[in-house]
Design an enzyme around this catalytic site. Structure first.
Site, PDB file in Angstrom:
ATOM      1  CG  LEU A  24      -8.872   2.653 -25.317  1.00  0.00           C
ATOM      2  CD1 LEU A  24      -8.661   3.434 -24.019  1.00  0.00           C
ATOM      3  CD2 LEU A  24      -7.557   1.956 -25.708  1.00  0.00           C
ATOM      4  CB  ILE A  50      -9.053  -3.425 -38.467  1.00  0.00           C
ATOM      5  CG1 ILE A  50      -9.067  -4.562 -37.432  1.00  0.00           C
ATOM      6  CG2 ILE A  50      -9.467  -2.101 -37.849  1.00  0.00           C
ATOM      7  CD1 ILE A  50      -7.968  -4.423 -36.364  1.00  0.00           C
ATOM      8  CE1 TYR A  74     -12.260 -13.737 -31.628  1.00  0.00           C
ATOM      9  CE2 TYR A  74     -10.839 -13.970 -29.718  1.00  0.00           C
ATOM     10  CZ  TYR A  74     -11.872 -14.432 -30.503  1.00  0.00           C
ATOM     11  OH  TYR A  74     -12.528 -15.587 -30.164  1.00  0.00           O
ATOM     12  CB  THR A  75     -10.921  -8.280 -26.204  1.00  0.00           C
ATOM     13  OG1 THR A  75     -12.315  -8.061 -26.432  1.00  0.00           O
ATOM     14  CG2 THR A  75     -10.115  -7.120 -26.750  1.00  0.00           C
ATOM     15  CB  THR A 114      -2.588  -7.474 -23.565  1.00  0.00           C
ATOM     16  OG1 THR A 114      -2.902  -8.178 -22.371  1.00  0.00           O
ATOM     17  CG2 THR A 114      -2.059  -8.488 -24.567  1.00  0.00           C
ATOM     18  CG  ASP A 115      -1.771  -7.842 -18.436  1.00  0.00           C
ATOM     19  OD1 ASP A 115      -2.585  -7.753 -19.376  1.00  0.00           O
ATOM     20  OD2 ASP A 115      -2.090  -8.258 -17.303  1.00  0.00           O
ATOM     21  CE1 TYR A 138      -6.669 -10.161 -26.436  1.00  0.00           C
ATOM     22  CE2 TYR A 138      -5.453 -10.543 -24.397  1.00  0.00           C
ATOM     23  CZ  TYR A 138      -6.101  -9.680 -25.265  1.00  0.00           C
ATOM     24  OH  TYR A 138      -6.164  -8.338 -24.975  1.00  0.00           O
TER      25      TYR A 138
HETATM   26  N1  LIG Z   1      -9.936  -5.579 -21.655  1.00  0.00           N
HETATM   27  C1  LIG Z   1      -8.793  -5.804 -21.025  1.00  0.00           C
HETATM   28  O1  LIG Z   1      -8.759  -6.233 -19.858  1.00  0.00           O
HETATM   29  C2  LIG Z   1      -7.488  -5.511 -21.720  1.00  0.00           C
HETATM   30  C3  LIG Z   1      -6.292  -5.733 -21.017  1.00  0.00           C
HETATM   31  C4  LIG Z   1      -5.090  -5.431 -21.642  1.00  0.00           C
HETATM   32  C5  LIG Z   1      -5.081  -4.942 -22.938  1.00  0.00           C
HETATM   33  N2  LIG Z   1      -6.254  -4.765 -23.604  1.00  0.00           N
HETATM   34  C6  LIG Z   1      -6.194  -4.245 -24.962  1.00  0.00           C
HETATM   35  O2  LIG Z   1      -6.758  -2.948 -24.966  1.00  0.00           O
HETATM   36  C7  LIG Z   1      -7.369  -2.676 -26.228  1.00  0.00           C
HETATM   37  C8  LIG Z   1      -8.773  -2.169 -26.009  1.00  0.00           C
HETATM   38  O3  LIG Z   1      -9.486  -3.189 -25.329  1.00  0.00           O
HETATM   39  P1  LIG Z   1     -10.991  -3.015 -24.866  1.00  0.00           P
HETATM   40  O4  LIG Z   1     -11.059  -3.514 -23.479  1.00  0.00           O
HETATM   41  O5  LIG Z   1     -11.477  -1.649 -25.206  1.00  0.00           O
HETATM   42  O6  LIG Z   1     -11.657  -4.112 -25.809  1.00  0.00           O
HETATM   43  P2  LIG Z   1     -13.169  -4.237 -26.280  1.00  0.00           P
HETATM   44  O7  LIG Z   1     -14.069  -3.521 -25.345  1.00  0.00           O
HETATM   45  O8  LIG Z   1     -13.395  -5.685 -26.545  1.00  0.00           O
HETATM   46  O9  LIG Z   1     -13.159  -3.429 -27.642  1.00  0.00           O
HETATM   47  C9  LIG Z   1     -12.583  -3.941 -28.796  1.00  0.00           C
HETATM   48  C10 LIG Z   1     -13.417  -3.451 -29.941  1.00  0.00           C
HETATM   49  O10 LIG Z   1     -12.825  -3.964 -31.149  1.00  0.00           O
HETATM   50  C11 LIG Z   1     -13.887  -4.317 -31.994  1.00  0.00           C
HETATM   51  N3  LIG Z   1     -13.446  -5.294 -32.986  1.00  0.00           N
HETATM   52  C12 LIG Z   1     -13.320  -6.633 -32.862  1.00  0.00           C
HETATM   53  N4  LIG Z   1     -12.901  -7.164 -34.033  1.00  0.00           N
HETATM   54  C13 LIG Z   1     -12.798  -6.125 -34.904  1.00  0.00           C
HETATM   55  C14 LIG Z   1     -12.435  -6.041 -36.275  1.00  0.00           C
HETATM   56  N5  LIG Z   1     -12.105  -7.101 -36.979  1.00  0.00           N
HETATM   57  N6  LIG Z   1     -12.439  -4.810 -36.847  1.00  0.00           N
HETATM   58  C15 LIG Z   1     -12.775  -3.721 -36.144  1.00  0.00           C
HETATM   59  N7  LIG Z   1     -13.123  -3.737 -34.856  1.00  0.00           N
HETATM   60  C16 LIG Z   1     -13.133  -4.938 -34.240  1.00  0.00           C
HETATM   61  C17 LIG Z   1     -14.946  -4.896 -31.082  1.00  0.00           C
HETATM   62  O11 LIG Z   1     -16.190  -4.856 -31.730  1.00  0.00           O
HETATM   63  P3  LIG Z   1     -17.409  -5.745 -31.204  1.00  0.00           P
HETATM   64  O12 LIG Z   1     -17.723  -5.250 -29.830  1.00  0.00           O
HETATM   65  O13 LIG Z   1     -18.479  -5.462 -32.175  1.00  0.00           O
HETATM   66  O14 LIG Z   1     -16.924  -7.151 -31.200  1.00  0.00           O
HETATM   67  C18 LIG Z   1     -14.874  -3.939 -29.905  1.00  0.00           C
HETATM   68  O15 LIG Z   1     -15.749  -2.852 -30.075  1.00  0.00           O
HETATM   69  C19 LIG Z   1      -7.276  -3.980 -27.018  1.00  0.00           C
HETATM   70  O16 LIG Z   1      -6.176  -3.905 -27.876  1.00  0.00           O
HETATM   71  C20 LIG Z   1      -7.027  -5.029 -25.960  1.00  0.00           C
HETATM   72  O17 LIG Z   1      -6.318  -6.135 -26.480  1.00  0.00           O
HETATM   73  C21 LIG Z   1      -7.460  -5.012 -23.013  1.00  0.00           C
END
Ligand SMILES: NC(=O)c1ccc[n+]([C@@H]2O[C@H](COP(=O)([O-])OP(=O)(O)OC[C@H]3O[C@@H](n4cnc5c(N)ncnc54)[C@H](OP(=O)(O)O)[C@@H]3O)[C@@H](O)[C@H]2O)c1
Length: 294
Positions: A24, A50, A74-75, A114-115, A138
């Site tokens: 995102l 963070i 944390y994903t 998230t869902d 999670y």
């Molecule tokens: N992916 C899905 O299917 C999904 C579904 C529903 C909701 N969401 C939500 O949507 C949001 C965006 O998800 P996304 O898919 O973009 O996730 P993502 O690609 O995993 O991105 C999350 C980012 O957060 C960073 N991160 C992890 N721990 C951190 C910390 N302590 N401090 C700062 N940054 C940190 C990660 O860094 P590193 O890469 O270096 O670890 C990564 O760049 C999240 O809130 C997730 O829970 C995701």
């Protein structure tokens, strides 16, 4: 001497993006050029972990953002079953601190959830006030993150989304394309129902919220429109890339994972549509756009 005409003064919105190297976060980087009236500060995990609360406070003191969009999380859904403490630190406690610091600075805080906060037992789309019941560490950590955001900053906007994919990072779409190119056949779960969300559409919806002249706090569901299963999703990917790979349908029981996923997590999006006039794109249309750009 002439003074600067006020009509030439542009109010620059200062927007802090955390987790800026995630799926995102990177979509916001791509979108930023379309918003010349916004000054973005993109901070990756390396720039701003963070969970380093002092650093968070320092960044807010120096940048003083109008908006903070928390894309950091944390994903690693399955790994979280083992790394519970880290998942809660990043997805709950740190969200509380970001929300509190935002509140102190009068920064509008937008957080992503998230869902997976739902139990998956419903048969009709989940509204925001449906009873939650996370099935995994999670999901529980994200549910607690929502609560921390609201407790520390009642003005927070929380976007619950589902099945996120993007041209950036690792996700189902990119994994399927890779596997379809490597293998003659693959098996995909066909009894989990939900809706994919193209991260570019989530980013656009959030920019629409920021640029609307209103601010309605609360939890809002957002995904693309329609519903599908992982199996049908995979078949659409196959169609779009013209693959000959055979896609077999399997039940969840044949693909055990450490973390339990909801069987059904279609989101009802009426609230965000009526509050912020966000337009939804059909999930197939968005998938086509994403794959075109790969
Ligand atoms: N992916 C899905 O299917 C999904 C579904 C529903 C909701 N969401 C939500 O949507 C949001 C965006 O998800 P996304 O898919 O973009 O996730 P993502 O690609 O995993 O991105 C999350 C980012 O957060 C960073 N991160 C992890 N721990 C951190 C910390 N302590 N401090 C700062 N940054 C940190 C990660 O860094 P590193 O890469 O270096 O670890 C990564 O760049 C999240 O809130 C997730 O829970 C995701």
């Amino acid at each position: 001497m002439g003074s600067t005409p006020t009509s030439n003064l542009i109010f620059m919105k200062k927007i802090l993006i955390t987790g800026a190297n995630g799926q995102l976060g990177k979509e916001f980087r791509d979108l930023a050029v379309k918003f010349p009236d916004c000054e973005f500060l993109f901070l990756s995990r390396e720039d701003l972990p963070i969970h380093h609360f002092e650093l968070v406070r320092n960044i807010f003191n120096s940048f003083n953002p109008d908006f903070c969009i928390n894309c950091a999380a944390y994903t690693a859904v399955d790994k979280a079953e083992q790394e519970k403490e880290l998942a809660f630190l990043v997805n709950a406690e740190s969200v509380g601190v970001l929300a509190a610091v935002s509140h102190l600075h009068k920064t509008k805080f937008i957080h992503i959830s998230t869902d997976y906060v739902y139990d998956g037992l419903a048969t009709v789309p989940y509204t925001e006030d449906a009873i939650t019941g996370p099935q995994s560490v999670y999901g529980l950590s994200k549910k607690m993150g929502e609560a921390e955001a609201v407790k520390n900053n009642p003005e927070s906007v929380i976007i619950r989304t589902s099945w996120v994919y993007s041209r950036h990072g690792n996700n189902f779409v990119k994994t399927m394309i890779r596997l379809m190119n490597e293998k003659e056949s693959i098996s995909v779960v066909s009894d989990q129902h939900g809706t994919p969300s193209w991260a570019a559409d989530i980013a656009s919806a959030i920019m629409q919220i920021i640029n609307s002249r209103i601010w309605i706090p609360g939890i809002f569901n957002f995904s693309n429109d329609g519903e599908t299963t992982w199996y049908d999703f995979a078949n659409d990917i196959k169609r779009l890339i013209g693959s000959k790979c055979i896609v077999n349908s399997i039940p969840t029981s044949s693909y055990p994972t450490p973390a339990k996923r909801p069987q059904y997590s279609v989101l009802n999006k009426e609230k965000i549509i009526s509050a912020y006039h966000v337009k939804l794109r059909d999930w197939r249309e968005s998938l086509g756009s994403c794959i075109e750009g790969l």
